[in-house]
Structures are given as C-alpha cells and as structure tokens.
Design a protein around this motif. Structure first.
Motif, mmCIF file in Angstrom:
data_model
loop_
_atom_site.group_PDB
_atom_site.id
_atom_site.type_symbol
_atom_site.label_atom_id
_atom_site.label_comp_id
_atom_site.label_asym_id
_atom_site.label_seq_id
_atom_site.Cartn_x
_atom_site.Cartn_y
_atom_site.Cartn_z
ATOM 1 N N ASP A 74 0.819 -1.212 0.000
ATOM 2 C CA ASP A 74 0.000 0.000 0.000
ATOM 3 C C ASP A 74 0.851 1.260 0.000
ATOM 4 O O ASP A 74 0.565 2.218 -0.720
ATOM 5 N N PHE A 182 -5.463 3.154 0.672
ATOM 6 C CA PHE A 182 -4.986 1.780 0.830
ATOM 7 C C PHE A 182 -5.928 0.790 0.145
ATOM 8 O O PHE A 182 -7.150 0.902 0.247
ATOM 9 N N LYS A 183 -5.334 -0.172 -0.530
ATOM 10 C CA LYS A 183 -6.099 -1.240 -1.172
ATOM 11 C C LYS A 183 -6.061 -2.542 -0.379
ATOM 12 O O LYS A 183 -6.874 -3.434 -0.595
ATOM 13 N N TYR A 184 -5.092 -2.678 0.512
ATOM 14 C CA TYR A 184 -4.912 -3.951 1.222
ATOM 15 C C TYR A 184 -5.053 -3.792 2.742
ATOM 16 O O TYR A 184 -5.699 -4.608 3.396
ATOM 17 N N THR A 189 -7.792 -8.691 2.851
ATOM 18 C CA THR A 189 -6.617 -9.118 2.094
ATOM 19 C C THR A 189 -6.369 -10.609 2.280
ATOM 20 O O THR A 189 -6.272 -11.086 3.418
#
Length: 708
Positions: A74, A182-184, A189
């Motif tokens: 991230d 943030f994607k994770y 996740t």
C-alpha cells in the motif's frame, strides 16, 4: 528518526537491486514503560520488479508476513502479488533489545509505522528515478499498482528499470500515503502464504532434509531436569538402519538411516537415569506449596501499592475473599521439536529449525559445540504451531551434540511424549483476592496476592535477582485499568524444578482469570450486575467503557436466553489492546458446553481483518480448551499425561458454533491481536457457568469443579 544503516552503494554494487535499510526507534513500551531498542527493516526492489522484505519476525501461522506485505504494498503503490516476505538470518540490524526474536504480539504493531516509512521512501525514490528517465517532473508522477503514471497515463519505465536507477542514487524521503488510498490494509486481504500451503509446498522443520542426512530420535529423561546415567544399546543396534547411539544433554539419541528406524531403535534402548531430588514430586505437593506461600506475608514482593489496602480492608463494611488456582499448561503444538544440523567445510555448523528466538538458539549452539558464534549459521523454517513453545532452545543442544559426534547432516527429533512430557509449560499459580466494599456496595479496596514459581527465572536462569518480582506473575494486575480505591498487588515465589516458558498471553491468562472471576463474586456480594460493576470501576476510562459496551451490546447482555443457558462477561487489557467478551454456555450431561462467544477488541488499528479475526477465534478456542480440559498432571517427578489421549484439547465438535468479533479502531497506539483475545475467554466461561449453578469455580480445569 530514520537513517540508513548499511553501506547501500556497496551492497548494490554486488546485487544490482534497490535496497532500503532503515532503523526506527519505537515509542516507550506501553505496558512496562521500558525504552525499546531500534528496529530495522530491509526492503529490496530487484531489477525484475519484484519487491522483497526481509523481516526479523517468524511466521508461525499468525499471518504476520501477510500484514507486512500489505503495509509495504500500500505504501509503495504496488500489487500485493509482487511482494514477498522472508525471515532474515540473525544479524545486528534485526535485533531488538540485543536479540532477534518474535513474541509479545509485536509482529505487526511493532513494525507498522516502520514499514510504512520504508514503503513511502521506496516509492519516493523509485518515482524520482522513473521521472528522471522519462523526463517528467517528479511532482507530477505517481506509482500505482506498480505502474508509473503522469496525468493518468503510464510512463515507459518499468518498476525494475526504476529500481536499477534508484540503486545508484541517494534515498529520497517519502511522505506517508493517506490511508484512504490503501487497497490492502484494513481490507479483506487474502493470506499470501495460504496458496502455497494448500499446494503442500512450504517446508516445515519436520519436512526439511539435506543431502546425506540421517535421523536421530531423542530419548529424554521423563523426570524434569533428569540426566542420563547409562544405556544398553544391544537391542537398539539390532534394528535395521540404526547406526549408533549418542549421549546428549538430558538423555541419548538413536541415529539411523530413516526416521522410522530411529524411532524403533529408541523404543528398544534400555536407559538408566540418575536420581534427582524431586523424583517424588507431585501436583498435590506443588499445589500445597503455592497455597502455603499465600500466607507468607514477609516473603511477599510488592508489585504495586496505591493507598493503604490493609487499612481500607479493615475498615470496609464487607470483605469478599477467594483463592484461585491454575495448573501447568503445555503449549501442545501440532509439530514436536526437530532441528537439522550440518557441519560445514569451514568447521562451522549450519542449522535449520522452527525458531522464535534466533539468537538464543544460535548462542546455545555455539556454547554446546565450543565454536565461535560467528561459525553458526541459523535458518528459520515455518513453525507447526508456536504459542510461545518455540521461544525456547531446549531442542538445540541435542541436535548440535549429535552433529558434532557424527560429523554429518542429521535431523534430531522429539516424539510427542517428549514434546509434552518435557514442557516447557505455562506456570502453575495460585492467587488470593480480597475486596473491601462500603455500605453502598462500592469497592474501596482490593488486595491481590499471587504465589507460584518464577517463569522468568526458569526460562532464563539467573535472570531474576533476589527480591525482584517476576513481571509475568502479576501481569495485567499491576497495570490494571480498574480503579478500586486502595490497591495492592504482591507475589510470593515458590519455585519448582518444572521447566517453564512464556505461553500465549503469558501471565495475562491466569491473572485475567483470577481478577475477572473474582469481580463476578464481588458483583454478587454487592448485588450488582457484573457488567455494571466493571463500568463502575472503569468510569474514568472512556476507551475501556466503549469496549465494555460494544461487547455487551453485540453479545446481547441482559437479553433473555433459553432455559438452561447463561452468559458470562470478562474484560482484560493486555499487549496494548483492550478486550471484552461475552460467553454463552450451558451444562449438558454434567459437562460445560459453549454455544456462542462475542468479542470486542480495541487494538486501535486492524491491518488485515481476516487475519485478525482468525487470531481472535483461535485465541478464544485455545482459552476455552485450557479452561475446560487442559492441565499437566505430575507424579514421580514427571508428567503423567504426555499425549493427546491424556492431555485433552477442545475438539472440533466442542468448539462454539458462533464467535462474533467487533473491532474498535481509533487513533491510539496500535495494539496486539494475537494474545489479547486469550485472557478474557476463560473467566467469561467460568462466570457463565457460575451464573447457571451458583457454585464458584476457583480451580482449573473446570471439569473437577463441576463434578464437585
């Protein structure tokens, strides 16, 4: 705060990769107040565009490496799939407090800020390099999903090309990303290690092999701290494949060409053990010694004293008093000890094993072999269960002794009976709690005295000075959030020869049970609801009140239940997190049955929600298992229940049908997740059963109390 600590250019000249190494000084330890040593993170971006993190943490199934990968991905702006995390070889940059190791729920909370900073600096450095090559202003370039973008359009520069350029330039200080991007982190996740485990690819210690390797089955003294007197190997050497028998510390090892032959040879070995002063030791004798310790006022070492608890108790309108007791507990990992040792051509040793404390094992190997520690190379393999068991080094001396004797690669392994029978255990302990109430039922004084052996001195002999208190024996008592008026905590040391080591959540488990079971007794004596009493004692702590309220709300506290069921409540703050639980239970055919557990956990920040839920659910189930069934039974100086037929664990069909978890996030310092869910489950179950029967449960495991 952050500074490079390696000769980066020198390293890069050899590797061709872009490497960041930074030290970060963490804040003062939240619970002990002790200053923390600097940590180091290493991040490498290879010319092929792969991102690798060398971490000092051991992955033992708790998902730490997934959390580390998510944080780095991230902050850098790269896909999670190109980030790998491996446990480093022990070396100075990875040592904390002088040694490399994993424990105390530090795996994520200890590294969260450091990894963000390293990731941010890596992103800034790579963007600077990519911008230079593309002839674009760095301020207009971003790194997202592993691509360099300007005005939303990709630049003709790959991550690997940028890494090669960045490797030749000074590191650029980066700015942390807005967590909203943030994607994770904070998302569902997936675990990075699960696909390989499903395919059966990871190598655990029991699976690890070396060319030309032989196997050695340890035969250990069944009596704690016993030693070999002599052995007769005539029948052992008749077993096909057995090569020889080697004395090792605490016993002998049967060396053979196969694991099965080594085990058959071990079964045939006739051993005589030296007598010890504690050959007649029993659980009853240990229990009596601890209870006698509760009355030895002169030997009590004070852990905390606020006000005059004795005077306040003497003047109280009512005094509530109770004694509690817990037994020794095995860590009971699925994978028994094993270690592979290979003498090297330069006269050193190369070692592979399931280590939580790399330096401790490396130093032990050096001491046993007589080699300089620099001649010992130690590799960490995946752990088949830890819970604190791999903090020890008890399997290393035998492994080194055999390798030095036979001078070829050897895997020295323990059988299940040795794994359970030789400890090292969570300590047995007793406690006496006395609470004073005024005429209105308000708590005005509390005195907690614990008595038992010193885990700390057993785990690190000589580490506890005379008159010094063992922090684990009063953990969560000296730093309790409850305000009880006059308050005193002390401890009486009653040592035994039984080996001990930190067990998951360490002293918070037994002390959480003592305090939380007793508070329910206090609530009954005061005519108060158990949750209301806790709210009263935490009235000045909004953060704790929120945890209490969330657990009570989500756990339907106070709502009607089917006949024969009851709820119990408990709250324990440990490892920087606050945790409250509601357990719903019944008694069926004389045995306790847990139907539902609700957990509210304030750890300030959840990095991987699925992993955190797994930690909560595993911690709850492990705690319920210890409450209901677990305990080492000792007679003749040795454990009597050394396999899973006698050391009873909670089975799948006995697990709660439902475990609900509520995470509470805020801007406080990030707390631990692996250990905080363990301490409240036991007292919450106990309190539910007491609500059903009206009979106090003051000794674990619970079965005997229900039967009585």
């Amino acid at each position: 705060m952050n500074k490079p600590i390696l000769d980066r250019r020198g390293f890069l000249a050899a590797s061709g990769a872009f490497v960041l190494s930074f030290t970060v000084t963490p804040p003062v330890h939240a619970q002990t107040g002790a200053p923390a040593s600097p940590w180091t993170a290493y991040l490498t971006v290879s010319p092929t565009g792969r991102v690798a993190l060398l971490s000092p943490t051991t992955e033992m199934g708790q998902g730490t490496h997934t959390a580390h990968a998510a944080i780095v991905a991230d902050e850098m702006g790269v896909p999670l799939t190109i980030v790998t995390v491996d446990t480093a070889l022990p070396s100075d940059p990875f040592r904390r407090g002088g040694a490399m190791g994993s424990g105390g729920s530090w795996g994520v909370r200890g590294w969260y800020d450091a990894l963000r900073k390293v990731g941010a600096d890596a992103r800034a450095s790579l963007i600077a390099a990519a911008s230079e090559k593309a002839g674009a202003p760095a301020a207009e370039v971003t790194l997202d999903d592993g691509r360099f973008l300007r005005a939303g359009k990709p630049l003709a520069v790959t991550l690997g090309e940028a890494a090669a350029l960045a490797a030749q330039r000074p590191v650029v200080a980066g700015t942390l990303r807005d967590p909203k991007r943030f994607k994770y982190v904070g998302k569902e996740t997936p675990r990075v290690d699960v696909p390989a485990k499903v395919r059966g690819e990871p190598v655990f210690s029991q699976d690890f092999t070396r060319p030309g390797m032989v196997y050695a089955c340890a035969v250990l003294s069944p009596v704690y701290r016993g030693e070999l007197d002599r052995f007769d190997d005539a029948e052992t050497l008749k077993v096909k494949g057995v090569e020889q028998v080697v004395p090792i510390p605490g016993g002998a090892a049967v060396v053979a060409k196969s694991q099965w032959a080594a085990m058959k040879g071990a079964a045939a070995l006739k051993v005589t053990w030296k007598a010890t002063p504690h050959d007649g030791l029993t659980s009853a004798r240990i229990s009596a010694a601890m209870h006698a310790g509760l009355a030895r006022d002169a030997e009590a070492i004070v852990g905390k004293a606020e006000g005059d608890a004795a005077a306040a108790l003497a003047g109280a309108a009512k005094v509530v008093e109770a004694d509690y007791e817990v037994p020794y507990l095995s860590h009971a990992p699925m994978e028994p000890w094993s270690i592979t040792v290979e003498p090297t051509a330069d006269g050193g040793l190369e070692i592979w094993g399931p280590f939580q404390t790399q330096d401790r094992n490396r130093n032990t190997a050096a001491k046993v072999s007589g080699l300089p520690v620099e001649k010992i190379t130690l590799h960490t393999l995946l752990l088949g269960g830890g819970y604190g068991r791999r903090l020890g080094d008890d399997g290393t001396p035998g492994g080194v002794a055999v390798a030095m004797a036979i001078r070829k690669p050897v895997k020295v392994f323990w059988r299940r009976e040795d794994e359970t029978g030789q400890g090292w255990y969570r300590p047995a302990q007793v406690a006496r709690l006395r609470a004073g109430l005024d005429k209105a039922g308000k708590v005005v004084a509390l005195h907690v005295r614990t008595a038992g052996p010193s885990m700390r001195d057993s785990f690190s002999p000589g580490g506890l000075k005379q008159g010094e208190i063992d922090g684990s024996s009063v953990q969560t008592l000296t730093d309790t959030l409850y305000k009880t008026g006059a308050y005193r905590v002390d401890w009486v040391r009653t040592d035994q020869p039984v080996p001990m080591a930190p067990w998951r959540a360490v002293g918070a488990t037994q002390n959480g049970y003592f305090m939380e079971a007793f508070l329910d007794e206090v609530a009954r004596a005061a005519g108060k609801d158990p949750v209301a009493l806790r709210r009263e004692l935490l009235a000045d702590n909004p953060r704790a009140l929120k945890v209490i309220d969330e657990a009570a709300r989500a756990g339907d506290w106070g709502k009607p239940l089917p006949k024969g069921r009851a709820r119990g409540f408990a709250f324990v703050a440990s490892y920087g997190s606050l945790c409250a639980q509601v357990v719903e239970a019944s008694i069926e055919n004389g045995e306790a049955r847990v139907h539902r557990v609700t957990c509210a956990l304030d750890c300030a920040k959840v990095v991987t929600p699925d992993g955190a839920r797994n930690q909560v659910e595993g911690g709850v189930i492990q705690s319920l298992s210890t409450a209901l069934f677990e305990g080492i039974e000792i007679a003749d100086g040795r454990a009597q229940n050394t396999n899973f037929d006698g050391y009873r664990l909670l089975r799948i069909n006995e697990a709660p049908a439902r475990i609900d978890t509520v995470f509470i996030e805020n801007d406080q310092t990030i707390g631990g997740v692996g250990e905080p869910p363990v301490p409240p489950a036991t007292p919450a179950l106990v309190n539910a059963l007491v609500a059903l029967t009206g009979k106090p449960i003051r000794k674990l495991p619970i079965g005997a109390s229900l039967a009585g």
